[in-house]
Design an enzyme around this catalytic site. Structure first.
Site, mmCIF file in Angstrom:
data_model
loop_
_atom_site.group_PDB
_atom_site.id
_atom_site.type_symbol
_atom_site.label_atom_id
_atom_site.label_comp_id
_atom_site.label_asym_id
_atom_site.label_seq_id
_atom_site.Cartn_x
_atom_site.Cartn_y
_atom_site.Cartn_z
ATOM 1 C CB CYS A 2 33.793 32.547 42.963
ATOM 2 S SG CYS A 2 34.304 30.922 42.263
ATOM 3 C CG ASN A 77 36.556 36.033 42.506
ATOM 4 O OD1 ASN A 77 36.408 35.165 41.529
ATOM 5 N ND2 ASN A 77 36.862 37.207 42.508
ATOM 6 N N GLY A 377 43.942 40.487 25.743
ATOM 7 C CA GLY A 377 45.216 41.145 25.431
ATOM 8 C C GLY A 377 45.253 42.424 26.479
#
Length: 610
Positions: A2, A77, A377
């Site tokens: 967010c 967020n 990764g």
């Protein structure tokens, strides 16, 4: 993920400032395309844009503690991977939940444990929590800084946002560049100053930090950072612990109520994440993992170098077939890279890595058509020691950031008067000394082990942050949440103290990781040498940038030459010499990209020089 933003002011009645807050909030629409919300009180205004990943039908924000006039309000967020365990614990302590979201777990954790709550979190997050009764704002960022949060101190308060653009939308903040910002862009673009947001007066909440803003003072505290301690596990136990931690982390990060995928490059890092994700999904009875990779026309014909040791495609294919993923390779044409440049600049709010950012943006745009969440990764090389500079004796012995050893920087292009103001060499030296001084120490360590500990600390605090910033900003510009299992703070804390000989058995780079996941991967993938993120071999991209640079030389009003020496650039182009690049990866177009992008940024953001 967010977007969060807000404004705290002790002298202004913010109930009348809804238009300003909404303008700040809307700059973050790309981070949260699913919903928007604002809350206004006398001294606090919080805004939120939501990307619904967990409990899409619940968790609207900003979220209050209940009642028509909440006393505590959260704009959050992130993703909390252990929110179910915490929720169970909080219910046992008497809390009653109104939603199934992790947002409410964060809120109630603070109601229960106060500023100690983040110590209990496992996840990636950046949030603002306003306490009306205490007249106090907390700005909190996750352990490794995967999610960003910027702030600017006003005379009577503070403004903040997930990205600089939210702060820039406030009428009291001006886009200005001072000597420190110039130094960061030109002297240390690959080792940026911790906590500095390039623009004058713009700070960034540090990883593992809480910024507490009150009417009298603002203070900062660290709730987490890696600690030095003796490593007592033998090599076999260490391998087993790494495998268990990584498997648990990947399984936790599969938590999602929306489509999820992995980013697969064919290296051991992303392949291990993909294989562990596939195994966890199979145990849960779910369908195959979806994976994505990026490629460019002609990449197979490109000669290898120290950074890019091999093409990805054969290794991607081997990993995808062995693991059994539903794989898509995204091919990026030259012209698409050129067209993506402006979108990437607007996403990052600062000059970045040019075509490498553009290709990442185009990859993420394609991924977003099928998935809302992707596992990456990223960060494995920082915690396992996979980069070439970890193994270069001269770089390790150099009195600077090892990845900058022997490299020219864009500071060589500065005008003499600007260089005299900025003093780039002194700035870089001071930043290096400061970063090394912050390294945790272990009594009795040998000089060699102490130096390796310093380099790992530098990689975590100065090399990794710009990589995470790039991934966050570029992915969120298309509404894609990228999760980073190798940034799990438990794994990082453990590996911080694993001796170098155990991390590199028989001198093998990242041998500890390779051996921990070897049974999951085909041999050629498990043993593939480090190969960096691909840069395009595109001829047209170079030609277009060269033409743009020549246009700038002919433009007497080009703002970049308020900083850069025009004649130095002119001579380099005339002699066919590449300009110094901000990137450490070999790339003849990197310096040109940087020059042109700084000019574009100065114009687009109307940046003033101080």
């Amino acid at each position: 993920m967010c977007g969060v933003t807000g404004w705290i002011d002790w002298e202004t009645d913010l109930r009348a400032e809804g238009a300003t807050l909404r303008a700040m909030t809307e700059t973050l629409a790309c981070r949260g395309p699913d919903d928007t919300g604002v809350t206004l009180s006398r001294h606090a205004a919080l805004g939120h844009r939501r990307l619904a990943v967990i409990a899409p039908d619940g968790g609207a924000q900003p979220m209050g503690d209940g009642g028509p006039e909440p006393r505590v309000v959260l704009s959050y967020n992130g993703e909390l991977y252990n929110y179910r365990e915490l929720r169970t614990e909080l219910i046992a302590l008497g809390h009653r939940f109104r939603t199934p979201s992790d947002t409410e777990v964060v809120l109630r954790a603070h109601l229960q444990w106060g500023a100690d709550a983040p110590r209990r979190f496992n996840g990636i997050f950046a949030y603002a929590l306003w306490d009306e009764d205490r007249r106090e704002l907390l700005l909190v960022r996750d352990h490794l800084g995967v999610k960003p949060l910027f702030w600017h101190a006003l005379r009577s308060g503070v403004i903040f946002g997930s990205e600089p653009k939210a702060v820039l939308a406030h009428p009291l903040f001006r886009a200005e560049l001072d000597a420190e910002g110039i130094a960061e862009l030109f002297a240390l673009p690959a080792a940026p100053t911790a906590g500095h947001g390039v623009f004058r007066g713009l700070a960034e909440v540090l990883p593992g930090q809480i910024v507490t803003v009150g009417p009298v003072r603002t203070r900062t505290t660290r709730y987490w950072q890696p600690a030095a301690r003796p490593h007592t596990d033998d090599p076999a136990t260490t391998r087993a612990t790494v495998r268990a931690l990584l498997a648990d982390t990947v399984e936790r990060q599969l938590l999602s109520d929306v489509p999820l995928c992995t980013l697969l490059s064919g290296g051991v890092d992303s392949s291990a994440v993909t294989a562990l994700a596939a195994a966890a999904r199979e145990r849960a009875g779910h369908s195959k993992v979806t994976s994505f990779s990026v490629d460019f026309p002609g990449s197979a014909d490109r000669a290898p170098d120290a950074w890019r040791t091999s093409a990805d495609a054969p290794f991607v294919q081997a990993a995808a077939e062995h693991i059994g993923t539903r794989h898509t390779s995204v091919l990026i044409p030259d012209d698409d890279l050129l067209e993506a440049r402006d979108a990437v600049l607007r996403a990052r709010d600062r000059p970045g890595w040019g075509e490498m950012d553009a290709s990442l943006h185009l990859l993420f745009r394609e991924v977003r058509k099928e998935s809302t969440v992707a596992l990456s990764g990223e960060a494995a090389d920082e915690i396992f020691g996979g980069y070439p500079y970890f193994h270069d004796r001269a770089a390790l012995a150099a009195g600077t950031f090892p990845w900058l050893h022997g490299r020219a920087t864009p500071a060589d292009l500065l005008r003499p008067d600007v260089a005299a103001l900025v003093r780039p060499a002194e700035y870089a030296a001071e930043q290096y000394r400061s970063a090394v001084a912050a390294t945790p120490r272990l009594d009795g360590e040998s000089a060699a082990d102490r130096r390796i500990r310093e380099v790992f600390h530098l990689a975590l605090t100065r090399w990794l942050p710009p990589l995470l910033e790039r991934v966050d900003r570029v992915s969120m510009s298309v509404g894609l949440e990228v999760r980073v299992p190798f940034c799990d703070h438990r794994l990082v804390d453990y590996l911080t103290n694993v001796p170098w000989a155990v991390k590199t058995p028989e001198g093998r780079s990242k041998g500890l990781l390779r051996d921990a996941v070897r049974d999951l991967l085909p041999p050629q993938v498990a043993d593939r040498p480090k190969s960096g993120y691909p840069s395009t071999p595109a001829v047209r991209y170079t030609e277009v940038l060269t033409a743009r640079a020549r246009e700038l030389l002919a433009d007497s009003q080009a703002p970049v030459f308020d900083l850069v020496d025009r004649e130095t650039v002119r001579r380099a182009l005339a002699e066919g010499r590449p300009l110094p690049s901000p990137r450490t990866a070999p790339n003849p177009v990197g310096g040109l990209d940087h020059l042109v992008q700084i000019d574009e940024w100065l114009r687009a953001y109307r940046v003033g020089l101080r």
